[in-house]
Write a protein that holds these residues in place. Structure first.
Motif, PDB file in Angstrom:
ATOM      1  N   SER A 171      11.420  26.145 -49.020  1.00  0.00           N
ATOM      2  CA  SER A 171      11.451  25.444 -47.745  1.00  0.00           C
ATOM      3  C   SER A 171      11.412  24.268 -48.004  1.00  0.00           C
ATOM      4  O   SER A 171      11.089  23.866 -46.709  1.00  0.00           O
ATOM      5  CB  SER A 171      10.145  26.412 -46.210  1.00  0.00           C
ATOM      6  OG  SER A 171       9.515  25.609 -47.711  1.00  0.00           O
ATOM      7  N   TYR A 172      11.433  23.605 -48.705  1.00  0.00           N
ATOM      8  CA  TYR A 172      10.467  21.629 -49.203  1.00  0.00           C
ATOM      9  C   TYR A 172      11.386  21.307 -49.498  1.00  0.00           C
ATOM     10  O   TYR A 172      12.683  22.074 -50.643  1.00  0.00           O
ATOM     11  CB  TYR A 172       9.158  22.043 -48.848  1.00  0.00           C
ATOM     12  CG  TYR A 172       8.602  22.533 -50.145  1.00  0.00           C
ATOM     13  CD1 TYR A 172       9.036  21.863 -51.413  1.00  0.00           C
ATOM     14  CD2 TYR A 172       8.353  23.982 -50.068  1.00  0.00           C
ATOM     15  CE1 TYR A 172       8.322  22.653 -52.638  1.00  0.00           C
ATOM     16  CE2 TYR A 172       7.643  24.695 -51.478  1.00  0.00           C
ATOM     17  CZ  TYR A 172       7.878  23.782 -52.841  1.00  0.00           C
ATOM     18  OH  TYR A 172       7.745  24.495 -53.866  1.00  0.00           O
ATOM     19  N   LYS A 176      18.037  19.897 -45.035  1.00  0.00           N
ATOM     20  CA  LYS A 176      18.887  21.088 -43.959  1.00  0.00           C
ATOM     21  C   LYS A 176      19.933  21.693 -45.523  1.00  0.00           C
ATOM     22  O   LYS A 176      21.130  20.481 -45.516  1.00  0.00           O
ATOM     23  CB  LYS A 176      18.391  21.216 -43.165  1.00  0.00           C
ATOM     24  CG  LYS A 176      18.685  22.580 -42.693  1.00  0.00           C
ATOM     25  CD  LYS A 176      18.912  22.507 -41.033  1.00  0.00           C
ATOM     26  CE  LYS A 176      19.155  23.856 -40.539  1.00  0.00           C
ATOM     27  NZ  LYS A 176      18.345  24.924 -40.984  1.00  0.00           N
ATOM     28  N   ASN A 177      19.727  22.506 -45.630  1.00  0.00           N
ATOM     29  CA  ASN A 177      20.653  23.233 -46.288  1.00  0.00           C
ATOM     30  C   ASN A 177      21.938  23.754 -45.545  1.00  0.00           C
ATOM     31  O   ASN A 177      21.145  24.569 -43.864  1.00  0.00           O
ATOM     32  CB  ASN A 177      20.449  24.346 -47.696  1.00  0.00           C
ATOM     33  CG  ASN A 177      21.790  25.235 -47.853  1.00  0.00           C
ATOM     34  OD1 ASN A 177      22.880  25.113 -47.650  1.00  0.00           O
ATOM     35  ND2 ASN A 177      21.316  25.631 -49.284  1.00  0.00           N
ATOM     36  N   ASP A 181      21.404  30.238 -43.337  1.00  0.00           N
ATOM     37  CA  ASP A 181      20.835  30.304 -41.614  1.00  0.00           C
ATOM     38  C   ASP A 181      19.790  31.793 -41.875  1.00  0.00           C
ATOM     39  O   ASP A 181      19.277  32.213 -40.973  1.00  0.00           O
ATOM     40  CB  ASP A 181      22.001  31.219 -40.816  1.00  0.00           C
ATOM     41  CG  ASP A 181      23.184  32.406 -40.780  1.00  0.00           C
ATOM     42  OD1 ASP A 181      22.536  33.101 -41.857  1.00  0.00           O
ATOM     43  OD2 ASP A 181      22.995  33.119 -39.939  1.00  0.00           O
ATOM     44  N   VAL A 183      17.214  31.499 -42.715  1.00  0.00           N
ATOM     45  CA  VAL A 183      15.929  30.387 -42.693  1.00  0.00           C
ATOM     46  C   VAL A 183      14.860  30.433 -41.981  1.00  0.00           C
ATOM     47  O   VAL A 183      15.737  31.719 -40.314  1.00  0.00           O
ATOM     48  CB  VAL A 183      16.948  29.000 -42.418  1.00  0.00           C
ATOM     49  CG1 VAL A 183      15.323  28.328 -42.582  1.00  0.00           C
ATOM     50  CG2 VAL A 183      17.294  28.736 -42.748  1.00  0.00           C
ATOM     51  N   THR A 185      11.972  28.870 -39.411  1.00  0.00           N
ATOM     52  CA  THR A 185      12.040  27.503 -39.474  1.00  0.00           C
ATOM     53  C   THR A 185      10.847  27.555 -38.050  1.00  0.00           C
ATOM     54  O   THR A 185      10.283  28.108 -37.206  1.00  0.00           O
ATOM     55  CB  THR A 185      13.150  26.766 -38.379  1.00  0.00           C
ATOM     56  OG1 THR A 185      14.099  26.905 -39.171  1.00  0.00           O
ATOM     57  CG2 THR A 185      12.507  25.333 -38.541  1.00  0.00           C
ATOM     58  N   GLU A 197      16.060  32.338 -38.039  1.00  0.00           N
ATOM     59  CA  GLU A 197      18.096  31.203 -37.537  1.00  0.00           C
ATOM     60  C   GLU A 197      18.851  31.690 -37.479  1.00  0.00           C
ATOM     61  O   GLU A 197      19.557  31.774 -36.636  1.00  0.00           O
ATOM     62  CB  GLU A 197      18.170  30.229 -39.042  1.00  0.00           C
ATOM     63  CG  GLU A 197      16.889  29.361 -38.612  1.00  0.00           C
ATOM     64  CD  GLU A 197      17.394  27.383 -39.068  1.00  0.00           C
ATOM     65  OE1 GLU A 197      18.949  27.646 -39.747  1.00  0.00           O
ATOM     66  OE2 GLU A 197      16.320  26.945 -39.480  1.00  0.00           O
ATOM     67  N   THR A 209      12.863  28.789 -46.902  1.00  0.00           N
ATOM     68  CA  THR A 209      14.925  29.172 -46.920  1.00  0.00           C
ATOM     69  C   THR A 209      14.936  29.898 -47.711  1.00  0.00           C
ATOM     70  O   THR A 209      14.242  30.378 -49.084  1.00  0.00           O
ATOM     71  CB  THR A 209      15.311  28.056 -46.900  1.00  0.00           C
ATOM     72  OG1 THR A 209      15.106  26.737 -45.869  1.00  0.00           O
ATOM     73  CG2 THR A 209      16.961  27.765 -47.238  1.00  0.00           C
ATOM     74  N   SER A 216      19.108  29.589 -50.742  1.00  0.00           N
ATOM     75  CA  SER A 216      20.055  28.075 -50.777  1.00  0.00           C
ATOM     76  C   SER A 216      19.829  27.355 -52.024  1.00  0.00           C
ATOM     77  O   SER A 216      18.438  27.867 -53.070  1.00  0.00           O
ATOM     78  CB  SER A 216      18.641  27.208 -50.429  1.00  0.00           C
ATOM     79  OG  SER A 216      18.117  25.374 -50.332  1.00  0.00           O
TER      80      SER A 216
END
Length: 529
Positions: A171-172, A176-177, A181, A183, A185, A197, A209, A216
């Protein structure tokens, strides 16, 4: 007490290379897997699908390949990392403890102080410890690749000594990939609230993510893409039109990682260049299950695999659906730690096949270990050795090992860096302090012992263990002269007069060692004069 220095141990590395010729090296560093989850450790207890203790054999992993390698290679009965991810990965990469690298605990990462002023809130490891495992390999003449989880916050990944990187960053770290989706958030203004998402549904979880299904993936310096810009530090995969066409819900992150690793190995073998692969797999780490978003599954299932007694057979994933409604058509395993451990076993088998295919099996060293204890059981725990007791195995069929199978010795994850230096033939600078001790002399000579004690940490809490006694992070002392069936239920020492004089002597010795590393409160940051 005289200052204790445990580094500077790679002198004469070439002489103990155990007849290997610039051997290739692969380190598989698993995520959140206690030693008890690996069958050859013989624990009577392991984790169920929710991370609770169980003795149900249905949740006991089956690892025919790791079992065989443990028998033919060596495995360490008592290996310690730190108690949680970031500081343990720092110990691995630096060969040092937190008093030098300053990564004390997740959320407790020391910063940089310059001229009395704190300028950065997280010190990159290549600043506090400028000789990392990637640098050691490069200086020894190796091509280097780092693949998998990074967990190196606020860092330039090109500075760690790796020629190439294939990162499943979570996630960091990166922008953004645009391809996934899967993810969670964080919702602004709502504490501990994320939105999925894929479905638009809000939930309470930690932001991430996907690194498993529809993952990702970020590439660093890979030949298939233009060099990354300084601002990006990465290029997202898939890159080609064909890869984009094939990418989707059936793409499984650990498979993508291994594809890139094997591509790297093939290219470097063709170029007649020895390689070092640092494979920081996510397998073992819990994660949100996007295929079953309302299930609360702790460890999402993997592609189905089957061991037929000689080889693994993998079922190609066939997941259909979208927006949180998916049908796996029986091609994804049940969730659970056991499924992750079994997929690691499958991937180790794939490694062995690739070594044989390339003709390098007798000139390759494979190290398998993990970063800390299992989530729900030991992760982040300073209780006894719950958080820091991890599996550790070395397999090198072409090496002239003098040991085989189970080794009742003490090993720290910090020992990997000087061990790599010995294997690769690089002599560490005499003025560069590390805490690790090379394991290679023990494995290749008649040396009877490796270490007298091992050390771990959780922030300012210190854990230390010898042959007879152990102090945990709570300051409790335990008699470790006998290993209990569950690997953790040691006898607590309440009355020191009821144990032997040897127990008391070792306690005193360990207590005298701790002050050297106990600067969490006084020197939490890295100071640049």
């Amino acid at each position: 007490m005289k200052r204790i220095l445990l580094g500077l141990l790679a002198a004469g590395a070439v002489s103990v290379s155990a007849r290997l010729d610039k051997p290739n090296v692969v380190v598989v560093f698993a995520d959140d897997i206690s030693a008890r989850e690996i069958p050859f450790y013989g624990s009577s207890v392991w984790s169920d699908t929710k991370g609770r203790d169980t003795q149900d054999i249905a949740y006991r992993a089956k690892t025919p390949v790791l079992d065989k390698l443990a028998e033919e290679g060596v495995w360490i009965k008592t290996a310690w990392a730190a108690t949680v991810c970031s500081p343990s990965r720092a110990m691995m990469m630096t060969g040092r403890y937190a008093n030098l690298h300053k990564w004390w605990h997740n959320g407790d990462l020391g910063g940089i102080v310059k001229n009395g002023k704190k300028t950065d809130w997280v010190v990159p490891l290549y600043v506090s410890s400028p000789l990392l495992i990637g640098h050691v390999a490069q200086k020894a003449g190796y091509a280097t690749q780092w693949t998998g989880k990074t967990q190196m916050k606020k860092c330039d990944h090109r500075m760690f000594g790796f020629d190439e990187g294939v990162f499943t960053p979570g996630s960091y770290l990166f922008p953004k990939n645009p391809y996934t989706d899967f993810v969670l958030t964080t919702v602004k203004g709502k504490k501990k609230t994320q939105v999925n998402e894929d479905t638009g549904v809000e939930l309470s979880h930690y932001a991430q993510t996907s690194w498993y299904w529809k993952p990702s993936v970020a590439l660093m310096n890979h030949p298939s893409v233009p060099p990354a810009t300084a601002e990006q530090n990465c290029t997202y995969w898939p890159v080609s039109e064909e890869d984009r066409k094939n990418y989707g819900v059936n793409t499984y992150g650990p498979d993508v990682e291994l594809d890139f690793i094997f591509d790297f190995m093939e290219r470097k073998h063709e170029e007649d260049e020895p390689f070092f692969v640092y494979h920081t797999t996510h397998l073992g780490h819990d994660g949100f299950d996007w295929l079953h978003p309302e299930s609360g599954n702790k460890w999402p299932g993997t592609p189905v695999i089957k061991w037929d007694g000689k080889k693994y057979i993998r079922t190609e994933p066939n997941v259909t659906g979208d927006h949180g409604k998916y049908d796996t058509h029986g091609t994804v395993t049940e969730p659970g730690m056991h499924s992750h451990v079994e997929y690691i076993d499958f991937q180790i088998w794939q490694y062995l096949k690739k070594f044989e295919e390339l003709g390098i099996a007798d000139n390759t060293v494979l190290i398998f270990c993990a970063d800390n204890g299992t989530s729900g059981y030991g992760k982040a725990s300073p209780d006894r050795q719950k958080g820091c007791h991890v599996p550790f195995m070395v397999y090198a069929p072409g090496a002239d090992f003098t040991k085989k199978g189970e080794q009742d010795i003490l090993v720290n994850i910090a020992d990997v860096l000087p061990t790599l230096a010995d294997i690769m033939g690089y002599e560490l600078p005499a003025d560069y302090q590390i805490h690790g001790k090379s394991l290679w002399p023990y494995l290749t000579t008649d040396q009877k012992e490796h270490r007298e004690w091992i050390y771990a940490y959780r922030g300012g809490m210190q854990l230390i263990r010898g042959r007879k006694v152990m102090k945990d992070g709570y300051g409790k002392w335990w008699d470790v002269g006998r290993l209990p069936d569950d690997l953790i239920s040691f006898r607590k020492i309440n009355d020191w007069e009821k144990v032997s004089a040897a127990h008391r002597a070792e306690r005193d010795k360990l207590k005298n060692i701790l002050p050297e590393f106990n600067n969490h409160d006084a020197e939490p940051d890295f100071v640049i004069e």
